[in-house]
Design a protein around this motif. Structure first.
Motif, mmCIF file in Angstrom:
data_model
loop_
_atom_site.group_PDB
_atom_site.id
_atom_site.type_symbol
_atom_site.label_atom_id
_atom_site.label_comp_id
_atom_site.label_asym_id
_atom_site.label_seq_id
_atom_site.Cartn_x
_atom_site.Cartn_y
_atom_site.Cartn_z
ATOM 1 N N SER A 214 0.880 -1.444 -0.094
ATOM 2 C CA SER A 214 -0.110 -0.125 0.035
ATOM 3 C C SER A 214 0.709 1.102 -0.033
ATOM 4 O O SER A 214 0.627 2.301 -0.881
ATOM 5 C CB SER A 214 -0.935 -0.070 1.267
ATOM 6 O OG SER A 214 -0.241 0.001 2.501
ATOM 7 N N ALA A 215 1.932 1.167 0.784
ATOM 8 C CA ALA A 215 2.893 2.447 0.809
ATOM 9 C C ALA A 215 3.546 2.559 -0.505
ATOM 10 O O ALA A 215 3.609 3.739 -0.937
ATOM 11 C CB ALA A 215 3.847 2.303 1.855
ATOM 12 N N ALA A 216 3.986 1.470 -1.295
ATOM 13 C CA ALA A 216 4.637 1.741 -2.557
ATOM 14 C C ALA A 216 3.732 2.296 -3.507
ATOM 15 O O ALA A 216 3.756 3.079 -4.384
ATOM 16 C CB ALA A 216 5.142 0.315 -3.012
ATOM 17 N N ARG A 217 2.357 1.804 -3.399
ATOM 18 C CA ARG A 217 1.298 2.392 -4.474
ATOM 19 C C ARG A 217 0.846 3.866 -4.246
ATOM 20 O O ARG A 217 0.858 4.535 -5.045
ATOM 21 C CB ARG A 217 -0.072 1.510 -4.266
ATOM 22 C CG ARG A 217 0.081 -0.009 -4.992
ATOM 23 C CD ARG A 217 -1.105 -0.878 -4.826
ATOM 24 N NE ARG A 217 -1.098 -2.007 -5.448
ATOM 25 C CZ ARG A 217 -1.945 -2.819 -5.390
ATOM 26 N NH1 ARG A 217 -3.169 -2.673 -4.745
ATOM 27 N NH2 ARG A 217 -1.901 -4.185 -6.246
ATOM 28 N N ALA A 218 1.084 4.228 -3.136
ATOM 29 C CA ALA A 218 0.703 5.576 -2.783
ATOM 30 C C ALA A 218 2.060 6.465 -3.148
ATOM 31 O O ALA A 218 1.761 7.406 -3.571
ATOM 32 C CB ALA A 218 0.656 5.806 -1.135
ATOM 33 N N ILE A 219 3.297 5.867 -3.193
ATOM 34 C CA ILE A 219 4.321 6.734 -3.513
ATOM 35 C C ILE A 219 4.237 6.846 -5.209
ATOM 36 O O ILE A 219 4.542 7.862 -5.563
ATOM 37 C CB ILE A 219 5.578 6.116 -2.851
ATOM 38 C CG1 ILE A 219 5.995 6.379 -1.472
ATOM 39 C CG2 ILE A 219 6.830 6.652 -3.509
ATOM 40 C CD1 ILE A 219 6.813 5.442 -0.999
ATOM 41 N N GLU A 220 4.025 5.627 -5.493
ATOM 42 C CA GLU A 220 3.987 5.790 -6.979
ATOM 43 C C GLU A 220 3.140 6.679 -7.762
ATOM 44 O O GLU A 220 3.403 7.496 -8.617
ATOM 45 C CB GLU A 220 3.803 4.352 -7.590
ATOM 46 C CG GLU A 220 3.668 3.886 -9.144
ATOM 47 C CD GLU A 220 5.198 4.443 -9.725
ATOM 48 O OE1 GLU A 220 5.349 4.312 -10.919
ATOM 49 O OE2 GLU A 220 6.108 4.274 -9.182
ATOM 50 N N THR A 221 1.787 6.691 -7.110
ATOM 51 C CA THR A 221 0.916 7.599 -7.572
ATOM 52 C C THR A 221 1.163 8.817 -7.303
ATOM 53 O O THR A 221 0.983 9.980 -8.193
ATOM 54 C CB THR A 221 -0.565 7.218 -6.711
ATOM 55 O OG1 THR A 221 -0.997 5.750 -6.909
ATOM 56 C CG2 THR A 221 -1.667 8.254 -7.112
ATOM 57 N N ALA A 222 1.807 9.416 -6.076
ATOM 58 C CA ALA A 222 2.038 10.790 -5.587
ATOM 59 C C ALA A 222 3.060 11.079 -6.804
ATOM 60 O O ALA A 222 2.931 12.386 -7.213
ATOM 61 C CB ALA A 222 2.479 10.823 -4.307
ATOM 62 N N GLN A 223 4.197 10.331 -6.934
ATOM 63 C CA GLN A 223 5.079 11.068 -7.699
ATOM 64 C C GLN A 223 4.616 11.160 -9.116
ATOM 65 O O GLN A 223 5.243 11.838 -10.015
ATOM 66 C CB GLN A 223 6.360 9.600 -7.786
ATOM 67 C CG GLN A 223 7.231 9.650 -6.453
ATOM 68 C CD GLN A 223 8.011 11.089 -6.071
ATOM 69 O OE1 GLN A 223 8.304 11.513 -7.178
ATOM 70 N NE2 GLN A 223 8.229 11.088 -4.873
ATOM 71 N N TYR A 224 4.073 10.252 -9.526
ATOM 72 C CA TYR A 224 3.367 10.541 -11.228
ATOM 73 C C TYR A 224 2.754 11.859 -11.036
ATOM 74 O O TYR A 224 2.934 12.551 -12.016
ATOM 75 C CB TYR A 224 2.357 9.251 -11.518
ATOM 76 C CG TYR A 224 1.873 9.374 -12.606
ATOM 77 C CD1 TYR A 224 2.570 9.118 -13.941
ATOM 78 C CD2 TYR A 224 0.469 9.898 -12.823
ATOM 79 C CE1 TYR A 224 1.841 9.448 -15.307
ATOM 80 C CE2 TYR A 224 -0.071 10.085 -14.304
ATOM 81 C CZ TYR A 224 0.455 9.751 -15.249
ATOM 82 O OH TYR A 224 0.134 10.027 -16.527
ATOM 83 N N LEU A 225 1.634 11.908 -10.139
ATOM 84 C CA LEU A 225 1.073 13.319 -10.290
ATOM 85 C C LEU A 225 1.901 14.451 -9.724
ATOM 86 O O LEU A 225 1.522 15.763 -10.393
ATOM 87 C CB LEU A 225 -0.229 13.113 -9.077
ATOM 88 C CG LEU A 225 -1.200 12.192 -9.605
ATOM 89 C CD1 LEU A 225 -2.210 12.120 -8.424
ATOM 90 C CD2 LEU A 225 -1.833 12.576 -10.786
ATOM 91 N N LEU A 226 2.908 14.522 -9.116
ATOM 92 C CA LEU A 226 3.865 15.611 -8.950
ATOM 93 C C LEU A 226 4.338 16.189 -10.138
ATOM 94 O O LEU A 226 4.678 17.034 -10.487
ATOM 95 C CB LEU A 226 4.702 15.293 -7.822
ATOM 96 C CG LEU A 226 4.215 15.258 -6.434
ATOM 97 C CD1 LEU A 226 5.234 14.567 -5.396
ATOM 98 C CD2 LEU A 226 4.037 16.625 -5.993
ATOM 99 N N GLU A 227 4.943 15.096 -11.009
ATOM 100 C CA GLU A 227 5.700 15.324 -12.157
ATOM 101 C C GLU A 227 4.637 15.770 -13.399
ATOM 102 O O GLU A 227 4.974 16.573 -14.172
ATOM 103 C CB GLU A 227 6.598 13.947 -12.648
ATOM 104 C CG GLU A 227 7.595 13.657 -11.558
ATOM 105 C CD GLU A 227 8.182 12.249 -12.253
ATOM 106 O OE1 GLU A 227 7.765 11.722 -12.955
ATOM 107 O OE2 GLU A 227 9.177 12.004 -11.090
ATOM 108 N N ALA A 228 3.666 15.104 -13.421
ATOM 109 C CA ALA A 228 2.659 15.455 -14.583
ATOM 110 C C ALA A 228 1.719 16.644 -14.303
ATOM 111 O O ALA A 228 1.747 17.189 -15.327
ATOM 112 C CB ALA A 228 1.512 14.139 -14.541
ATOM 113 N N LYS A 229 1.509 16.969 -13.209
ATOM 114 C CA LYS A 229 0.611 18.052 -12.886
ATOM 115 C C LYS A 229 1.261 19.082 -12.214
ATOM 116 O O LYS A 229 0.900 20.210 -11.820
ATOM 117 C CB LYS A 229 -0.454 17.651 -12.226
ATOM 118 C CG LYS A 229 -1.636 16.825 -12.921
ATOM 119 C CD LYS A 229 -1.975 17.409 -14.216
ATOM 120 C CE LYS A 229 -2.976 16.429 -15.064
ATOM 121 N NZ LYS A 229 -3.085 17.308 -16.267
#
Length: 298
Positions: free
Chosen positions: A240-255
């Motif tokens: 669950s922690a790895a999925r949260a980190i992956e999602t956050a990193q994607y949105l931080l870079e994309a948006k």
């Protein structure tokens, strides 16, 4: 019958041992006088000790404990009727309404004392009422802000046509508005690698989050309670922690979200929104949660 021998009369004056004893007492007195003369008395400590002894051992009113000028002993116990003439006021309690530390020992005007504590109680009640009003005002502001954010996000979710894969709601305490995205839409089983087909959904959610970039956003990973038996992750907490980190990193870079306002964490199976006894319930529990905190708390 023989007559008894008459005993010798005692020598006149005090016995010889008393002179030696008197000299010894005089020497001891001189010794203690010398010690006292060489010492320095701390007035504060002396008053504290005197107060302690006065309150503990006295038989006098309100702590009076000292006999003045030796008159009481000189004139005999009959002076007890006029004891107040020979006592000092050391240790006496103040009659001031500002010094009522013990209501049970106070011997002043009862009505004055009751009025004093009544005023104190009124002041305390006023302070409590002010705190309650301030807390209620804050809660009303939080509820209004959360309601506004909720309505705006509801419109945006409908506008972006996110469909059944997304759920949204509001915290019961109005601390945040949340958007839940089903985990199987974003990630394969036992994986924290984003699906390519999930990225358009995340980009739409990123557009919503960008509207509240300064409010405080938390991205939380959740799983069901099925144990992990294989794969790179030891248990559901890690996944669950790895999925949260992956999602956050994607949105931080994309948006280009504000990195100081975006937080992420993994809760594993500890906060389910449905039962884990059914497959449909487990699908709802496997999710990524986006919390948008109400601005009143920022």
């Amino acid at each position: 019958m023989a007559r008894r021998k008459k005993e010798d009369a005692p020598a006149p004056g005090a016995p010889a041992w008393m002179a030696t004893f008197s000299d010894l007492m005089n020497l001891l007195l001189c010794f203690f006088v010398l010690l006292f003369a060489m010492s320095s008395v701390d007035p504060a400590k002396f008053d504290a000790i005197a107060q302690s002894f006065a309150n503990t051992f006295n038989i006098f009113k309100a702590g009076g404990a000292f006999v003045g000028d030796g008159n009481l002993i000189a004139n005999g116990a009959t002076q007890l009727n006029n004891l107040n003439e020979y006592t000092s006021n050391m240790g006496e309690k103040s009659d001031s309404t500002e010094d009522k530390n013990d209501i049970f020992d106070y011997e002043g005007d009862t009505e004055e004392l009751l009025e004093y504590y009544k005023n104190k109680l009124t002041e305390l009640e006023d302070k409590i009422e002010d705190l309650e009003n301030a807390e209620q005002y804050k809660q009303d502001q939080k509820e209004e802000a959360a309601g506004t954010v909720y309505d705006e996000i509801k419109d945006l979710v409908n506008q972006y046509n996110l469909g059944e894969d997304v759920e949204f709601g509001m915290d019961k305490a109005y601390n945040y508005v949340k958007i839940d995205v089903k985990g199987n839409v974003l990630f394969p089983s036992n994986s924290a690698q984003l699906r390519e087909e999930a990225k358009p959904i995340l980009l739409k959610i990123g557009d919503i989050l960008k509207e509240y970039d300064d409010f405080g956003i938390e991205i939380i990973g959740h799983t069901d309670n099925v144990p992990i038996k294989s794969g790179p992750y030891r248990d559901n907490d890690y996944l669950s922690a790895a999925r949260a980190i992956e999602t956050a990193q994607y949105l931080l870079e994309a948006k280009n979200l504000n990195p100081t306002k975006v937080f992420f964490s993994g809760k594993g199976e500890r906060e389910p929104v449905d039962t884990n006894a059914t497959e449909e319930g487990r699908k709802r529990n496997r999710r990524i949660e986006f919390r948008i905190y109400t601005p009143i708390d920022q």
